[in-house]
Scaffold this motif. Sequence first.
Motif, PDB file in Angstrom:
ATOM      1  N   LEU A   1       0.847  -1.191   0.000  1.00 22.41           N
ATOM      2  CA  LEU A   1       0.000   0.000   0.000  1.00 22.41           C
ATOM      3  C   LEU A   1       0.881   1.240   0.000  1.00 22.41           C
ATOM      4  CD1 LEU A   1      -2.660  -1.114   2.656  1.00 22.41           C
ATOM      5  CD2 LEU A   1      -2.875  -1.152   0.154  1.00 22.41           C
ATOM      6  N   GLY A   2       0.457   2.233  -0.768  1.00 18.26           N
ATOM      7  CA  GLY A   2       1.196   3.483  -0.822  1.00 18.26           C
ATOM      8  C   GLY A   2       2.387   3.485  -1.751  1.00 18.26           C
ATOM      9  N   LEU A   3       2.697   2.348  -2.340  1.00 21.22           N
ATOM     10  CA  LEU A   3       3.831   2.268  -3.262  1.00 21.22           C
ATOM     11  C   LEU A   3       3.493   2.954  -4.587  1.00 21.22           C
ATOM     12  CD1 LEU A   3       6.614   1.121  -4.091  1.00 21.22           C
ATOM     13  CD2 LEU A   3       5.418  -0.994  -4.760  1.00 21.22           C
ATOM     14  N   LYS A   4       4.445   3.716  -5.132  1.00 24.83           N
ATOM     15  CA  LYS A   4       4.308   4.337  -6.438  1.00 24.83           C
ATOM     16  C   LYS A   4       5.237   3.619  -7.424  1.00 24.83           C
ATOM     17  CE  LYS A   4       1.626   7.473  -4.613  1.00 24.83           C
ATOM     18  NZ  LYS A   4       0.150   7.393  -4.795  1.00 24.83           N
ATOM     19  N   GLU A   5       4.764   3.433  -8.651  1.00 14.78           N
ATOM     20  CA  GLU A   5       5.573   2.701  -9.627  1.00 14.78           C
ATOM     21  C   GLU A   5       6.933   3.349  -9.859  1.00 14.78           C
ATOM     22  OE1 GLU A   5       3.416   0.165 -12.893  1.00 14.78           O
ATOM     23  OE2 GLU A   5       2.660   2.219 -12.970  1.00 14.78           O
ATOM     24  N   GLY A   6       6.955   4.675  -9.856  1.00 13.20           N
ATOM     25  CA  GLY A   6       8.218   5.364 -10.100  1.00 13.20           C
ATOM     26  C   GLY A   6       9.275   5.083  -9.052  1.00 13.20           C
TER      27      GLY A   6
ATOM     28  N   ILE B   1      12.973  -5.170  -1.709  1.00 16.44           N
ATOM     29  CA  ILE B   1      12.997  -3.803  -2.246  1.00 16.44           C
ATOM     30  C   ILE B   1      11.925  -2.956  -1.574  1.00 16.44           C
ATOM     31  CG2 ILE B   1      12.587  -2.415  -4.317  1.00 16.44           C
ATOM     32  CD1 ILE B   1      13.728  -4.867  -5.918  1.00 16.44           C
ATOM     33  N   MET B   2      10.734  -3.514  -1.431  1.00 22.41           N
ATOM     34  CA  MET B   2       9.648  -2.771  -0.783  1.00 22.41           C
ATOM     35  C   MET B   2      10.011  -2.439   0.650  1.00 22.41           C
ATOM     36  SD  MET B   2       6.308  -4.875  -2.182  1.00 22.41           S
ATOM     37  CE  MET B   2       5.720  -4.733  -3.871  1.00 22.41           C
ATOM     38  N   GLN B   3      10.618  -3.386   1.325  1.00 26.37           N
ATOM     39  CA  GLN B   3      11.014  -3.132   2.712  1.00 26.37           C
ATOM     40  C   GLN B   3      12.055  -2.027   2.807  1.00 26.37           C
ATOM     41  OE1 GLN B   3      12.119  -7.189   3.635  1.00 26.37           O
ATOM     42  NE2 GLN B   3      10.179  -7.600   4.697  1.00 26.37           N
ATOM     43  N   ARG B   4      13.007  -1.991   1.861  1.00 29.37           N
ATOM     44  CA  ARG B   4      14.020  -0.922   1.863  1.00 29.37           C
ATOM     45  C   ARG B   4      13.378   0.449   1.640  1.00 29.37           C
ATOM     46  NH1 ARG B   4      17.137  -4.536  -1.325  1.00 29.37           N
ATOM     47  NH2 ARG B   4      16.842  -3.244  -3.181  1.00 29.37           N
TER      48      ARG B   4
ATOM     49  N   ILE C   1       2.883  -7.218   1.328  1.00 26.83           N
ATOM     50  CA  ILE C   1       1.842  -8.208   1.619  1.00 26.83           C
ATOM     51  C   ILE C   1       1.855  -9.233   0.500  1.00 26.83           C
ATOM     52  CG2 ILE C   1      -0.629  -8.571   2.015  1.00 26.83           C
ATOM     53  CD1 ILE C   1      -0.769  -5.555   2.772  1.00 26.83           C
ATOM     54  N   GLN C   2       2.028 -10.488   0.860  1.00 29.10           N
ATOM     55  CA  GLN C   2       2.109 -11.532  -0.148  1.00 29.10           C
ATOM     56  C   GLN C   2       0.731 -11.772  -0.769  1.00 29.10           C
ATOM     57  OE1 GLN C   2       5.150 -12.837  -1.024  1.00 29.10           O
ATOM     58  NE2 GLN C   2       5.912 -11.331   0.432  1.00 29.10           N
ATOM     59  N   GLY C   3       0.723 -12.047  -2.079  1.00 27.89           N
ATOM     60  CA  GLY C   3      -0.515 -12.314  -2.789  1.00 27.89           C
ATOM     61  C   GLY C   3      -1.012 -11.093  -3.528  1.00 27.89           C
ATOM     62  N   GLU C   4      -2.192 -11.250  -4.125  1.00 25.00           N
ATOM     63  CA  GLU C   4      -2.821 -10.156  -4.871  1.00 25.00           C
ATOM     64  C   GLU C   4      -3.677  -9.305  -3.931  1.00 25.00           C
ATOM     65  OE1 GLU C   4      -2.506  -9.426  -8.045  1.00 25.00           O
ATOM     66  OE2 GLU C   4      -1.968 -11.246  -9.146  1.00 25.00           O
ATOM     67  N   PRO C   5      -3.791  -7.992  -4.174  1.00 27.34           N
ATOM     68  CA  PRO C   5      -4.656  -7.164  -3.337  1.00 27.34           C
ATOM     69  C   PRO C   5      -6.114  -7.573  -3.486  1.00 27.34           C
ATOM     70  CG  PRO C   5      -3.839  -5.920  -5.223  1.00 27.34           C
ATOM     71  CD  PRO C   5      -3.104  -7.218  -5.221  1.00 27.34           C
ATOM     72  N   ALA C   6      -6.818  -7.635  -2.380  1.00 30.91           N
ATOM     73  CA  ALA C   6      -8.224  -8.051  -2.402  1.00 30.91           C
ATOM     74  C   ALA C   6      -9.100  -6.911  -2.924  1.00 30.91           C
ATOM     75  CB  ALA C   6      -8.661  -8.449  -0.997  1.00 30.91           C
TER      76      ALA C   6
ATOM     77  N   ASN D   1      -4.650   2.302  -2.182  1.00 28.64           N
ATOM     78  CA  ASN D   1      -3.904   2.316  -3.435  1.00 28.64           C
ATOM     79  C   ASN D   1      -2.482   1.835  -3.203  1.00 28.64           C
ATOM     80  OD1 ASN D   1      -2.010   4.801  -3.114  1.00 28.64           O
ATOM     81  ND2 ASN D   1      -4.041   5.568  -2.533  1.00 28.64           N
ATOM     82  N   GLY D   2      -1.898   1.358  -4.266  1.00 30.33           N
ATOM     83  CA  GLY D   2      -0.535   0.848  -4.191  1.00 30.33           C
ATOM     84  C   GLY D   2      -0.175   0.161  -5.491  1.00 30.33           C
ATOM     85  N   VAL D   3       0.805  -0.721  -5.428  1.00 27.21           N
ATOM     86  CA  VAL D   3       1.269  -1.439  -6.611  1.00 27.21           C
ATOM     87  C   VAL D   3       1.473  -2.905  -6.248  1.00 27.21           C
ATOM     88  CG1 VAL D   3       3.096  -1.661  -8.351  1.00 27.21           C
ATOM     89  CG2 VAL D   3       2.407   0.616  -7.553  1.00 27.21           C
ATOM     90  N   ALA D   4       1.004  -3.789  -7.126  1.00 22.38           N
ATOM     91  CA  ALA D   4       1.276  -5.224  -6.995  1.00 22.38           C
ATOM     92  C   ALA D   4       2.328  -5.612  -8.027  1.00 22.38           C
ATOM     93  CB  ALA D   4       0.003  -6.032  -7.211  1.00 22.38           C
ATOM     94  N   ILE D   5       3.262  -6.434  -7.624  1.00 21.57           N
ATOM     95  CA  ILE D   5       4.284  -6.951  -8.534  1.00 21.57           C
ATOM     96  C   ILE D   5       4.045  -8.457  -8.694  1.00 21.57           C
ATOM     97  CG2 ILE D   5       6.720  -7.186  -9.031  1.00 21.57           C
ATOM     98  CD1 ILE D   5       5.725  -4.271  -8.861  1.00 21.57           C
ATOM     99  N   VAL D   6       3.851  -8.879  -9.926  1.00 20.59           N
ATOM    100  CA  VAL D   6       3.545 -10.279 -10.213  1.00 20.59           C
ATOM    101  C   VAL D   6       4.665 -10.871 -11.054  1.00 20.59           C
ATOM    102  CG1 VAL D   6       1.899 -11.881 -11.253  1.00 20.59           C
ATOM    103  CG2 VAL D   6       1.068  -9.792 -10.125  1.00 20.59           C
ATOM    104  N   SER D   7       5.192 -12.002 -10.613  1.00 21.84           N
ATOM    105  CA  SER D   7       6.220 -12.743 -11.351  1.00 21.84           C
ATOM    106  C   SER D   7       5.583 -14.019 -11.883  1.00 21.84           C
ATOM    107  CB  SER D   7       7.404 -13.076 -10.446  1.00 21.84           C
ATOM    108  OG  SER D   7       7.999 -11.888  -9.954  1.00 21.84           O
ATOM    109  N   LYS D   8       5.573 -14.159 -13.201  1.00 19.37           N
ATOM    110  CA  LYS D   8       4.844 -15.255 -13.838  1.00 19.37           C
ATOM    111  C   LYS D   8       5.763 -16.027 -14.764  1.00 19.37           C
ATOM    112  CE  LYS D   8       0.663 -14.398 -15.001  1.00 19.37           C
ATOM    113  NZ  LYS D   8      -0.554 -13.874 -15.679  1.00 19.37           N
TER     114      LYS D   8
END
Length: 250
Positions: A178-183, A236-239, A245-250, A212-219
Amino acid sequence: MANPTACLLVIGNEILSGRTQDVNINFLAKRLGEIGIPLREVRVIPDVAKTIISTVNEVRAGFDHVFTTGGIGPTHDDITAECISAAFGVPWELNAEAVAIMEARYPAGEFNAARQRMATMPRGASLILNSVSAAPGFSIGNVHVMAGVPRIMQAMFESLAPSLEGGAPIISRAVYALGLKEGSIAADLEGVQKRFPDLDVGSYPFDRDGRNGVAIVSKGTDVADAEAATAEVTAIMQRLGLAPIQGEPA
């Protein structure tokens, strides 16, 4: 060995006009991924014979499997089957097996000329059975022709699926913040993608119910790689001072 690939042709003026919202893409993308045939391209085309014929011939040469939805009903604008016949250069004719299925479906005298269109298909086609409304789809070469009505299309696909030779299932792992910006994560994310070139690492912003936020998916097909990439993204998010949060946003 590389997975076989698929293309979907969504055929119908009603889709292009906005009258009907397509829901088949989502279903087919997920089911094909599960059996290891990634959907690489989707095209939406009109009920125009020239367009259908040329597009089918183009994509069947470039993909291992081509799936079509729409245009195999009983009315004058249902022209997909005859266009597929033209694309393959074979006659469009009544299929005896399809006729038998359809005759058993209707009371005597009700298997009329319009309904017979649904049993008319390219010579040499094999049937895709339909447990919902009986009228079958068909396969010819690497082209699989199905109905546009979602419930019927899904029944057809489940009938066809056991005969499809796929590869390793496509799996995905996701993490979001949550709160993550793509940039803020773009440069680091490019590095992750370079370290895992066989994965598709995607960034997906969301804004739902004030969250709002960003989800990163590795497929991809390698579970270990997908989990390793997700672990890197989590770090990276922690830094960045966020709480992954693991998984997709609900």
